[in-house]
Each structure stands twice: as C-alpha cells, then as structure tokens.
Design a protein around this motif. Structure first.
Motif, PDB file in Angstrom:
ATOM      1  N   HIS A 182     -40.458  13.934 -54.279  1.00 47.44           N
ATOM      2  CA  HIS A 182     -41.169  13.613 -53.036  1.00 47.44           C
ATOM      3  C   HIS A 182     -40.122  13.118 -52.042  1.00 47.44           C
ATOM      4  CE1 HIS A 182     -44.740  12.418 -50.716  1.00 47.44           C
ATOM      5  NE2 HIS A 182     -44.052  11.351 -50.359  1.00 47.44           N
ATOM      6  N   ARG A 190     -45.994  20.906 -51.337  1.00 48.16           N
ATOM      7  CA  ARG A 190     -46.973  20.292 -50.437  1.00 48.16           C
ATOM      8  C   ARG A 190     -46.245  19.621 -49.286  1.00 48.16           C
ATOM      9  NH1 ARG A 190     -52.115  18.997 -52.578  1.00 48.16           N
ATOM     10  NH2 ARG A 190     -52.328  19.618 -54.750  1.00 48.16           N
ATOM     11  N   GLN A 191     -46.940  19.436 -48.191  1.00 46.85           N
ATOM     12  CA  GLN A 191     -46.358  18.682 -47.081  1.00 46.85           C
ATOM     13  C   GLN A 191     -47.451  17.859 -46.414  1.00 46.85           C
ATOM     14  OE1 GLN A 191     -44.967  22.345 -44.954  1.00 46.85           O
ATOM     15  NE2 GLN A 191     -46.088  21.506 -43.202  1.00 46.85           N
ATOM     16  N   SER A 192     -47.036  16.771 -45.760  1.00 46.18           N
ATOM     17  CA  SER A 192     -48.004  15.909 -45.090  1.00 46.18           C
ATOM     18  C   SER A 192     -48.558  16.619 -43.863  1.00 46.18           C
ATOM     19  CB  SER A 192     -47.326  14.602 -44.661  1.00 46.18           C
ATOM     20  OG  SER A 192     -46.247  14.865 -43.793  1.00 46.18           O
ATOM     21  N   TRP A 228     -46.631  17.119 -40.352  1.00 48.68           N
ATOM     22  CA  TRP A 228     -45.860  18.294 -39.942  1.00 48.68           C
ATOM     23  C   TRP A 228     -46.868  19.349 -39.490  1.00 48.68           C
ATOM     24  CZ3 TRP A 228     -40.782  17.429 -40.026  1.00 48.68           C
ATOM     25  CH2 TRP A 228     -40.171  16.724 -41.059  1.00 48.68           C
ATOM     26  N   THR A 252     -44.942  25.209 -41.222  1.00 45.55           N
ATOM     27  CA  THR A 252     -44.096  25.502 -42.382  1.00 45.55           C
ATOM     28  C   THR A 252     -43.215  26.680 -41.982  1.00 45.55           C
ATOM     29  OG1 THR A 252     -45.798  24.804 -43.938  1.00 45.55           O
ATOM     30  CG2 THR A 252     -44.091  26.264 -44.798  1.00 45.55           C
ATOM     31  N   ALA A 261     -40.884  22.066 -44.491  1.00 43.28           N
ATOM     32  CA  ALA A 261     -41.916  21.301 -43.792  1.00 43.28           C
ATOM     33  C   ALA A 261     -41.347  21.003 -42.411  1.00 43.28           C
ATOM     34  CB  ALA A 261     -42.208  20.022 -44.553  1.00 43.28           C
ATOM     35  N   TRP A 311     -43.719  14.106 -44.910  1.00 39.55           N
ATOM     36  CA  TRP A 311     -43.099  14.325 -46.210  1.00 39.55           C
ATOM     37  C   TRP A 311     -43.272  15.760 -46.691  1.00 39.55           C
ATOM     38  CZ3 TRP A 311     -46.915  15.907 -49.432  1.00 39.55           C
ATOM     39  CH2 TRP A 311     -48.206  15.380 -49.290  1.00 39.55           C
ATOM     40  N   GLN A 312     -42.451  16.081 -47.666  1.00 41.95           N
ATOM     41  CA  GLN A 312     -42.590  17.333 -48.422  1.00 41.95           C
ATOM     42  C   GLN A 312     -42.429  16.961 -49.893  1.00 41.95           C
ATOM     43  OE1 GLN A 312     -39.408  20.322 -48.463  1.00 41.95           O
ATOM     44  NE2 GLN A 312     -40.918  21.951 -48.228  1.00 41.95           N
TER      45      GLN A 312
END
Ligand code: TA6
Length: 277
Positions: free
Chosen positions: A131, A216-218, A221, A224, A253, A271-272
């Motif tokens: 993370h 995954r990303q928050s 962002w 992608t 991200a 985050w990513q």
C-alpha cells in the motif's frame, strides 16, 4: 529495517516477518523493489541510471506536482529527482510494516515552483500486499494546485500475453493516436500503449504468467494511466533498451487533467495498493 546502498544510492529495506520485502531509495522516495511470495513484483530496468539526479526507469516514480508535460514544470514534476528523508523507523503493527518518507519545499524545489508544501509517501507492507499513500500538505498561505501519479511499473512475464481487467466502459484517451473512446476489458498490449482512463471504483486485475495482481486506488485520484512504450520506442530509450518493454506494464494511479486544488493549510491523500491473488 536495513539502511543500505542500492546501485550506489542510499536506500532502506523493509523486511516483513513473512519473508516479503520492499526497498526504497532516498532519491525520489523511489520504491525499486517489492518482493512478495518469493518473487519480484516491480519492474526495474537494468539500464536505468542511478546518479542521484536522473529519474529512475522502473519501480514506483512519485510524479508531483505535475503529470507528464501538462504544465511548465519538468516532466512528471521534480520530487522524483530529489532526496527525501526517512520519517522515523519502520513499525510492525498488526502484521503490517509501515514506513514513511517526506520532502518539503527548499531552494531546490523553489527553483521550479514558488510554493511551500510538504509531501509524505507512506509505505505499508503486509503479506502479499503493498500500500503506497501520497499525502500533500499545503503549508503555504496561497492555494496549491497539483497533478501527478504513482507511476508504478509492474513486472510482467511477457507483455504479449499480459492482460489488464477492469477498465471496460471507462472513458479513455489514447495519447498515441489522440483519440477518445471507451475502455475494453481485458486490455491486451501489442505495440506502444499510452492511455488515460477515468478511474474505476472496482479493482483492476493484472494477469501475467502465473501471477494475478489486484490493483486498487483511492477515489482521490481521478484517473488511471496505462503505459507500455512498445518495442520500437523502448529501443530508442537509453534507460530501457531493446526488449525492455516486454517485462513491464505501468498501471498508474493518477491525476492528469483537472488539478487538485488545496487551500492554505489543506491536505490531500491518495493511494495505490497491490495484492497478490
Ligand atoms: O504515464 C505515461 C507517461 O506519461 C508516458 O507518456 C511516458 O512518457 C511515460 O510516462 C514515462 O515518462 P518518463 O518521463 O519517465 O520517461
């Protein structure tokens, strides 16, 4: 944690009791290795330059405060080219090793950008999972605008047989042909590929050989970015070289189009994360 040199550059190694590890450089807070379940999961070009100045080809470049050449700053911003500082010692809490690096404005950043700021990259290593969270703090009295990315280069066995699932129906801009459209799933890669997608709330699945990685990303962002230079462009890139494209896929991200605007004193975290399936 071990502090050690990596290709002549100061770096830190995070070791998880399960055997997974991560290595991050002082230069750019650049993650150059993530080993999980006995295998390297990030691509790092053997031809990359490690001189403490140039951007590194592979790993996870932190692109801030500008994405690509969408502004007057150096391409992908300047923090990937500057030394960061370790924030304390890594800590193992609830089966996760956590470590952070920071950078704030200095004469070196003000040479490019008249803005007071602080950035922190927080790294968390759990069994089979990584993370990475970027926090930007506007320490100035004026608003701060940023674009950027965690420009992750994921290792693949062979780009020709690699697929990326999860971007079907997302709006797409193909930067190579300059056309807009809609993403398909799975994506396959045959030649230069450089596309910006509206971020999906669902995880993406990167499949290559025996490996499947969930990305995954928050929601902080907006986009992608998926990039592979293809054989012809890779051969012209001195720090990648002929065939260098075959072992990597960037799934980033990113904040590409609309800058994030932080008022004085405000913070933003994005985050990513990656997890072995
Ligand atoms: O994120 C994709 C991209 O912006 C591509 O257009 C390509 O230029 C790539 O990043 C690498 O940029 P760099 O400055 O690291 O060579």
């Amino acid at each position: 944690m071990t502090s050690t040199l990596f290709r002549g550059q100061p770096s830190w190694v995070l070791q998880h009791p399960c055997g997974d590890s991560l290595q991050v450089l002082q230069h750019g807070a650049h993650v150059v290795s993530w080993r999980a379940a006995g295998a390297e999961r990030l691509f790092l070009s053997p031809l990359s330059v490690f001189d403490g100045k140039a951007a590194i080809r592979g790993g996870v470049p932190v692109c801030f405060p500008q994405f690509n050449q969408r502004g007057v700053l150096p391409k992908h911003g300047f923090v990937r080219n500057l030394p960061w500082a370790a924030e304390g010692e890594p800590q193992l809490v609830d089966d996760t090793v956590r470590f952070a690096l920071t950078l704030s404005d200095s004469a070196a950043t003000r040479a490019h950008w008249q803005q007071a700021f602080g950035v922190r990259l927080t790294l968390e290593l759990a069994p089979g999972a990584l993370h990475m969270a970027l926090t930007v703090h506007n320490t100035d009295t004026q608003p701060l605008e940023l674009t950027g990315a965690l420009h992750s280069y994921w290792a693949v066995d062979d780009i020709a047989t690699t697929t990326l699932e999860g971007l079907g129906q997302q709006s797409e801009w193909d930067a190579v042909r300059d056309v807009t459209g809609t993403g398909v799933s799975p994506l396959r890669f045959d030649g230069e590929f450089d596309r910006v997608y509206a971020a999906s709330p669902e995880p993406l699945i990167l499949r290559s050989g025996q490996q499947a990685l969930e990305l995954r990303q928050s929601s902080t962002w907006a986009q992608t970015v998926v990039w592979n230079p293809g054989a012809a462009l890779a051969a012209k890139m001195p720090d990648l070289g002929p065939g260098g494209h075959a072992r990597m896929l960037c799934v980033e991200a990113a904040q590409v189009y609309e800058p994030v605007r932080l008022s004085a004193g405000a913070q933003w975290t994005a985050w990513q994360s990656a997890r072995l399936l």
